[in-house]
Design an enzyme around this catalytic site. Sequence first.
Site, PDB file in Angstrom:
ATOM      1  N   ARG A   1       0.662  -1.224  -0.065  1.00 15.51           N
ATOM      2  CA  ARG A   1      -0.038   0.086   0.023  1.00 15.51           C
ATOM      3  C   ARG A   1       0.818   1.131  -0.119  1.00 15.51           C
ATOM      4  O   ARG A   1       2.199   1.371  -0.069  1.00 15.51           O
ATOM      5  CB  ARG A   1      -1.036   0.065   0.998  1.00 15.51           C
ATOM      6  CG  ARG A   1      -0.081  -0.048   2.532  1.00 15.51           C
ATOM      7  CD  ARG A   1      -1.161   0.320   3.741  1.00 15.51           C
ATOM      8  NE  ARG A   1      -0.222   0.459   4.679  1.00 15.51           N
ATOM      9  CZ  ARG A   1      -0.066  -0.345   5.752  1.00 15.51           C
ATOM     10  NH1 ARG A   1      -0.426  -1.706   5.626  1.00 15.51           N
ATOM     11  NH2 ARG A   1       0.934  -0.201   6.787  1.00 15.51           N
TER      12      ARG A   1
ATOM     13  N   ASN B   1      11.753   1.079   0.914  1.00 13.10           N
ATOM     14  CA  ASN B   1      10.594   1.754   1.331  1.00 13.10           C
ATOM     15  C   ASN B   1       9.577   1.408   2.596  1.00 13.10           C
ATOM     16  O   ASN B   1       9.200   2.423   3.189  1.00 13.10           O
ATOM     17  CB  ASN B   1       9.692   1.577   0.056  1.00 13.10           C
ATOM     18  CG  ASN B   1       8.280   2.422   0.476  1.00 13.10           C
ATOM     19  OD1 ASN B   1       8.125   3.553   0.016  1.00 13.10           O
ATOM     20  ND2 ASN B   1       7.391   1.417   0.792  1.00 13.10           N
TER      21      ASN B   1
ATOM     22  N   TYR C   1      12.449   8.733  14.234  1.00 14.55           N
ATOM     23  CA  TYR C   1      12.348   8.770  12.915  1.00 14.55           C
ATOM     24  C   TYR C   1      13.232   9.510  12.178  1.00 14.55           C
ATOM     25  O   TYR C   1      13.838   9.113  11.253  1.00 14.55           O
ATOM     26  CB  TYR C   1      10.961   9.114  12.752  1.00 14.55           C
ATOM     27  CG  TYR C   1      10.504   9.298  11.154  1.00 14.55           C
ATOM     28  CD1 TYR C   1      10.104   8.010  10.690  1.00 14.55           C
ATOM     29  CD2 TYR C   1      10.728  10.308  10.404  1.00 14.55           C
ATOM     30  CE1 TYR C   1       9.669   8.076   9.352  1.00 14.55           C
ATOM     31  CE2 TYR C   1      10.170  10.292   9.202  1.00 14.55           C
ATOM     32  CZ  TYR C   1       9.786   9.034   8.421  1.00 14.55           C
ATOM     33  OH  TYR C   1       9.566   9.147   7.222  1.00 14.55           O
TER      34      TYR C   1
ATOM     35  N   ALA D   1      16.148  10.522  13.428  1.00 14.51           N
ATOM     36  CA  ALA D   1      17.574  10.029  13.367  1.00 14.51           C
ATOM     37  C   ALA D   1      17.787   9.035  12.580  1.00 14.51           C
ATOM     38  O   ALA D   1      18.843   8.833  12.055  1.00 14.51           O
ATOM     39  CB  ALA D   1      17.860   9.849  14.904  1.00 14.51           C
TER      40      ALA D   1
ATOM     41  N   ILE E   1       2.820  13.291   2.521  1.00 15.42           N
ATOM     42  CA  ILE E   1       1.922  12.823   1.277  1.00 15.42           C
ATOM     43  C   ILE E   1       0.860  12.060   2.022  1.00 15.42           C
ATOM     44  O   ILE E   1       1.244  10.742   2.416  1.00 15.42           O
ATOM     45  CB  ILE E   1       2.881  11.945   0.190  1.00 15.42           C
ATOM     46  CG1 ILE E   1       3.768  13.120  -0.364  1.00 15.42           C
ATOM     47  CG2 ILE E   1       1.731  11.342  -0.817  1.00 15.42           C
ATOM     48  CD1 ILE E   1       4.565  12.420  -1.421  1.00 15.42           C
TER      49      ILE E   1
HETATM   50  N1  LIG Z   1       3.450   9.187   3.222  1.00 13.78           N
HETATM   51  C1  LIG Z   1       4.406  10.088   3.878  1.00 13.78           C
HETATM   52  O1  LIG Z   1       3.973  11.238   3.984  1.00 13.78           O
HETATM   53  C2  LIG Z   1       5.782   9.996   3.660  1.00 13.78           C
HETATM   54  C3  LIG Z   1       6.814  11.340   3.842  1.00 13.78           C
HETATM   55  C4  LIG Z   1       8.148  10.945   3.947  1.00 13.78           C
HETATM   56  C5  LIG Z   1       8.776   9.500   3.831  1.00 13.78           C
HETATM   57  N2  LIG Z   1       8.024   8.515   3.700  1.00 13.78           N
HETATM   58  C6  LIG Z   1       8.600   7.365   3.722  1.00 13.78           C
HETATM   59  O2  LIG Z   1       7.729   6.685   2.628  1.00 13.78           O
HETATM   60  C7  LIG Z   1       7.895   5.166   2.853  1.00 13.78           C
HETATM   61  C8  LIG Z   1       6.512   4.694   2.834  1.00 13.78           C
HETATM   62  O3  LIG Z   1       5.414   5.555   3.596  1.00 13.78           O
HETATM   63  P1  LIG Z   1       3.993   5.179   3.554  1.00 13.78           P
HETATM   64  O4  LIG Z   1       3.306   6.276   3.966  1.00 13.78           O
HETATM   65  O5  LIG Z   1       3.843   4.563   2.167  1.00 13.78           O
HETATM   66  O6  LIG Z   1       3.791   4.067   4.578  1.00 13.78           O
HETATM   67  P2  LIG Z   1       2.527   2.823   4.703  1.00 13.78           P
HETATM   68  O7  LIG Z   1       1.285   3.303   3.919  1.00 13.78           O
HETATM   69  O8  LIG Z   1       2.501   2.657   6.104  1.00 13.78           O
HETATM   70  O9  LIG Z   1       3.138   1.580   4.078  1.00 13.78           O
HETATM   71  C9  LIG Z   1       4.261   0.875   4.721  1.00 13.78           C
HETATM   72  C10 LIG Z   1       4.284  -0.444   4.000  1.00 13.78           C
HETATM   73  O10 LIG Z   1       5.586  -1.313   4.845  1.00 13.78           O
HETATM   74  C11 LIG Z   1       5.176  -2.675   4.847  1.00 13.78           C
HETATM   75  N3  LIG Z   1       5.700  -3.108   6.118  1.00 13.78           N
HETATM   76  C12 LIG Z   1       5.480  -2.887   7.393  1.00 13.78           C
HETATM   77  N4  LIG Z   1       6.310  -3.817   8.137  1.00 13.78           N
HETATM   78  C13 LIG Z   1       6.852  -4.413   7.264  1.00 13.78           C
HETATM   79  C14 LIG Z   1       8.103  -5.390   7.631  1.00 13.78           C
HETATM   80  N5  LIG Z   1       8.452  -5.579   8.849  1.00 13.78           N
HETATM   81  N6  LIG Z   1       8.521  -5.858   6.211  1.00 13.78           N
HETATM   82  C15 LIG Z   1       8.365  -5.716   5.103  1.00 13.78           C
HETATM   83  N7  LIG Z   1       6.988  -4.620   4.817  1.00 13.78           N
HETATM   84  C16 LIG Z   1       6.649  -4.112   5.996  1.00 13.78           C
HETATM   85  C17 LIG Z   1       3.633  -2.241   5.037  1.00 13.78           C
HETATM   86  O11 LIG Z   1       2.781  -3.680   4.527  1.00 13.78           O
HETATM   87  P3  LIG Z   1       2.335  -4.890   5.476  1.00 13.78           P
HETATM   88  O12 LIG Z   1       1.050  -4.318   5.959  1.00 13.78           O
HETATM   89  O13 LIG Z   1       2.526  -5.905   4.542  1.00 13.78           O
HETATM   90  O14 LIG Z   1       3.126  -5.131   6.669  1.00 13.78           O
HETATM   91  C18 LIG Z   1       3.161  -1.248   4.056  1.00 13.78           C
HETATM   92  O15 LIG Z   1       3.032  -1.744   2.750  1.00 13.78           O
HETATM   93  C19 LIG Z   1       8.456   4.889   4.323  1.00 13.78           C
HETATM   94  O16 LIG Z   1       9.923   4.904   4.462  1.00 13.78           O
HETATM   95  C20 LIG Z   1       8.102   6.488   4.955  1.00 13.78           C
HETATM   96  O17 LIG Z   1       9.095   6.697   6.082  1.00 13.78           O
HETATM   97  C21 LIG Z   1       6.542   8.768   3.798  1.00 13.78           C
END
Ligand SMILES: NC(=O)c1ccc[n+]([C@@H]2O[C@H](COP(=O)([O-])OP(=O)(O)OC[C@H]3O[C@@H](n4cnc5c(N)ncnc54)[C@H](OP(=O)(O)O)[C@@H]3O)[C@@H](O)[C@H]2O)c1
Length: 247
Positions: A14, A89, A155, A157, A188
Site C-alpha cells: 500500500r 521503502n 524517525y 535520527a 504525502i
Molecule cells: N507518506 C508520507 O507522508 C511520507 C513522507 C516521507 C517519507 N515517507 C516514507 O515513505 C515510505 C512509505 O511510507 P508510506 O506512508 O507509504 O507507509 P505505509 O502506507 O504505512 O506503508 C508501509 C508499508 O510497509 C510494509 N511493512 C510494514 N512492516 C514491514 C516489514 N516488517 N517488512 C516488510 N514490509 C513491511 C506495509 O505492508 P504490510 O502491511 O504487508 O506489513 C506497508 O505496505 C516510508 O519509508 C516512509 O518513512 C512517507
Amino acid sequence: MEKKRVVLVTGAARGLGAAIARRLGKDGFRVAVNYCHSQNLADKVAQGIIAEGGEAKAFRADVTNLDDVKAMLAEIRNTWGSVEILVNNATGPQPERPLEEYSWQDFADQIDFFIKAPVYLMQELIAPMKQARWGKVINIGSEVTENYRPIFSPYIAAKSALLGLTRTWALEFGPWNIAINSIAPGWIPTERHSDAESADLEAYRAKVPMGRQGVPEDVASAASYLAREETNFISGQQFCVNGANTF
Ligand SMILES: NC(=O)c1ccc[n+]([C@@H]2O[C@H](COP(=O)([O-])OP(=O)(O)OC[C@H]3O[C@@H](n4cnc5c(N)ncnc54)[C@H](OP(=O)(O)O)[C@@H]3O)[C@@H](O)[C@H]2O)c1
C-alpha cells in the site's frame, strides 16, 4: 527499455510503495512486490500490474529479519534472477512524542526499518551487483532530514542515518557502476494518515510553495526516473519531492 531489470520494492502492499511498484511495472520492470502482513493487498498490486501488461509477483518477508530477507531474495532469484534495483521503502509505525516518553526500543524500531533492513538486503545483493557491474538502490528518505521538527527524534535520527548510508554506499560502490540515491518525500497522505487532523493538513499545505501536498504518484515518478538505465551517472543524491518545501 533495453533489458527487463528485476526490481524489489519493500513495503509495496500500500501507500508510496504500491504506487512505486505500479509505476515501475508500467515502465517495463519485473516487479517484486514485498509485503509482510498484507498478502491480499500485495497480490492486488501485483495483479494490477499484470492486468496492464507488466510482470509482477508478491513476495513475503519481514525486511527486518535476516532469515526472511534471505528466503525472499532466493525466491525472487528463482523466479527472475537477482534483484538489480532495490527500493528501500518499508516502514512500521512512526510514533511522535516528547523524548521523555520514548524508550530505547522506539529508537531501535526505526533503526530496524531504515538501517537494519537496507543493510541486510544490500549485504545479500552487493556481490551479484558488483559482478554485473550494475545496480541501483533507491532509499526512501524524508524531507524531515532537511527540515527538522521536534518530538519525532527516533524517525528523524533513523532517516538521517539512511541518508548517511546513501552517500557512503554511493562512494563505496561507485567503482562498480552501482548508483545509490534517496528520494525524500514531503508529507504525502496515505492510508496511514487517515486520522490526520484537517487543521494539520491545512497548516502543512499553507507552508508548501506549490500550495498542495504530493500524491504517491509524485514519488513514483521520481523512482521511475532514478531506476532508468540513462540516469546511471546520478548517485549519492537526495531528491526532495515536496513542492519546494525544502532545498
Ligand atoms: N507518506 C508520507 O507522508 C511520507 C513522507 C516521507 C517519507 N515517507 C516514507 O515513505 C515510505 C512509505 O511510507 P508510506 O506512508 O507509504 O507507509 P505505509 O502506507 O504505512 O506503508 C508501509 C508499508 O510497509 C510494509 N511493512 C510494514 N512492516 C514491514 C516489514 N516488517 N517488512 C516488510 N514490509 C513491511 C506495509 O505492508 P504490510 O502491511 O504487508 O506489513 C506497508 O505496505 C516510508 O519509508 C516512509 O518513512 C512517507
